[in-house]
Design a protein around this motif. Sequence first.
Motif, short mmCIF file in Angstrom:
data_model
loop_
_atom_site.label_atom_id
_atom_site.label_comp_id
_atom_site.label_asym_id
_atom_site.label_seq_id
_atom_site.Cartn_x
_atom_site.Cartn_y
_atom_site.Cartn_z
N SER A 88 0.86 -1.17 0.00
CA SER A 88 0.00 0.00 0.00
C SER A 88 0.90 1.23 0.00
O SER A 88 2.12 1.12 0.14
N THR A 89 0.31 2.38 -0.16
CA THR A 89 1.13 3.61 -0.19
C THR A 89 1.72 3.91 1.18
O THR A 89 2.72 4.63 1.26
N ARG A 90 1.12 3.40 2.23
CA ARG A 90 1.60 3.72 3.58
C ARG A 90 2.53 2.66 4.16
O ARG A 90 3.49 2.98 4.85
N ARG A 91 2.26 1.38 3.91
CA ARG A 91 3.04 0.33 4.58
C ARG A 91 3.00 -0.97 3.80
O ARG A 91 2.18 -1.15 2.89
N LEU A 92 3.91 -1.84 4.19
CA LEU A 92 3.94 -3.20 3.67
C LEU A 92 3.48 -4.14 4.78
O LEU A 92 3.78 -3.93 5.96
N SER A 93 2.77 -5.17 4.40
CA SER A 93 2.38 -6.19 5.38
C SER A 93 2.51 -7.56 4.75
O SER A 93 2.39 -7.72 3.53
N LEU A 94 2.80 -8.54 5.59
CA LEU A 94 2.99 -9.90 5.11
C LEU A 94 1.67 -10.62 4.96
O LEU A 94 0.77 -10.49 5.80
N THR A 95 1.56 -11.37 3.88
CA THR A 95 0.44 -12.31 3.75
C THR A 95 0.73 -13.52 4.63
O THR A 95 1.82 -13.66 5.22
N GLU A 96 -0.23 -14.43 4.75
CA GLU A 96 0.00 -15.66 5.51
C GLU A 96 1.17 -16.44 4.92
O GLU A 96 2.05 -16.93 5.63
N ALA A 97 1.19 -16.55 3.59
CA ALA A 97 2.30 -17.24 2.92
C ALA A 97 3.60 -16.49 3.14
O ALA A 97 4.66 -17.09 3.34
N GLY A 98 3.51 -15.16 3.09
CA GLY A 98 4.71 -14.36 3.29
C GLY A 98 5.28 -14.52 4.69
O GLY A 98 6.51 -14.56 4.87
N GLN A 99 4.41 -14.64 5.71
CA GLN A 99 4.89 -14.84 7.08
C GLN A 99 5.63 -16.16 7.22
O GLN A 99 6.71 -16.23 7.80
N ALA A 100 5.05 -17.22 6.66
CA ALA A 100 5.71 -18.53 6.72
C ALA A 100 7.04 -18.51 5.96
O ALA A 100 8.04 -19.08 6.41
N PHE A 101 7.03 -17.84 4.81
CA PHE A 101 8.25 -17.80 3.99
C PHE A 101 9.33 -16.96 4.68
O PHE A 101 10.52 -17.29 4.61
N PHE A 102 8.91 -15.90 5.36
CA PHE A 102 9.87 -15.04 6.07
C PHE A 102 10.60 -15.84 7.16
O PHE A 102 11.82 -15.70 7.35
N LEU A 103 9.90 -16.70 7.87
CA LEU A 103 10.54 -17.53 8.90
C LEU A 103 11.58 -18.45 8.27
O LEU A 103 12.66 -18.65 8.81
N SER A 104 11.23 -19.01 7.10
CA SER A 104 12.20 -19.89 6.41
C SER A 104 13.41 -19.09 5.94
O SER A 104 14.55 -19.57 6.01
N CYS A 105 13.16 -17.85 5.49
CA CYS A 105 14.28 -17.01 5.06
C CYS A 105 15.19 -16.67 6.24
O CYS A 105 16.42 -16.65 6.10
N GLN A 106 14.60 -16.40 7.39
CA GLN A 106 15.41 -16.13 8.58
C GLN A 106 16.26 -17.33 8.95
O GLN A 106 17.43 -17.18 9.33
#
Length: 311
Positions: free
Chosen positions: A53-71
């Motif tokens: 969005s113009t104000r912020r980024l937020s993780l989708t459910e898939a994005g949250q799971a993928f972020f943990l794997s990336c970490q």
Amino acid sequence: MLDQLRAMGVFACVVEKSSFSGAARELGITTSAVSQQIRSLEQDMEVTLLHRSTRRLSLTEAGQAFFLSCQEMLAAAERGKIRINELRDELVGDLRIATTPELCATHVVPALSHWMSAHRGLNVFFDANNQINDLIDGRIDIAIKMCSKIEENHNLITIPLAHVDQVLVASPSYLNQTSIPISRPEDLLNHDLIYLNTMKNNHYFSFVHPSSSEEINIDMESRIQTNNVFVAKSLCQQGHGLARILYLDVQKELVNGSLVEVLPDWKLPAFTLCAVIAKKEQQPVKTYRCLDALKQYFSQLPGGRIYQEAS
């Protein structure tokens, strides 16, 4: 695969900075390049990872799971980097040393004993064999061997440790029981020789008299042979003949009198004791520290005409 791993790192940075521009500054790339990496990930996996969005980024459910794997991936990569730095810069991990059984037992182990005790993070393996394997194929860090001459090799670095004479030895009992004295090299032809066949041309003897520079070369035959210095010394001590042995391997016996040097005024060709390592851009610190311990030991051996620190 490497492109995807790189994109995963970019994605994790975007999440941590909560913006594409912040990730771009952190990574030193353009904002458009960051955006392209995220789009490629989403296309490859056919999911949406981020709500934009113009104000912020937020993780989708898939994005949250993928972020943990990336970490987890980044943490594993960091652990691997730390481990590599430890192996390169600290005295930890494996160290493989190749040398002959005689040198290993008589000198190399005593040379490194205190050093090994002080660095318990090292796992040291001694490959004690008369035939030293290829350093790369055998994963050998340091090979310690006798060299008749130091040859140039683009893949290896040779470090001289000490000059070592060859000596001809026999037991006092053998010399006392013989009726043929040994005053010149030619007299050896009337005596029994024990071949140590780890030496090249073991039947060929080249003597030089230091005072007169006289040279005498002789060929000798033998009915008793061995490929082991300990066995050769035992055969000599039992009175079976004379043997040509490196002074490094027979010093104790000469000191205690169980063997004596024959023709001490005549010199056989000397050898150089060398440490050999593979030529690498980044040699681990443990290799150099081990070499330092070896140099210190061999530089402190008793002085005299036999032992001299190699230059």
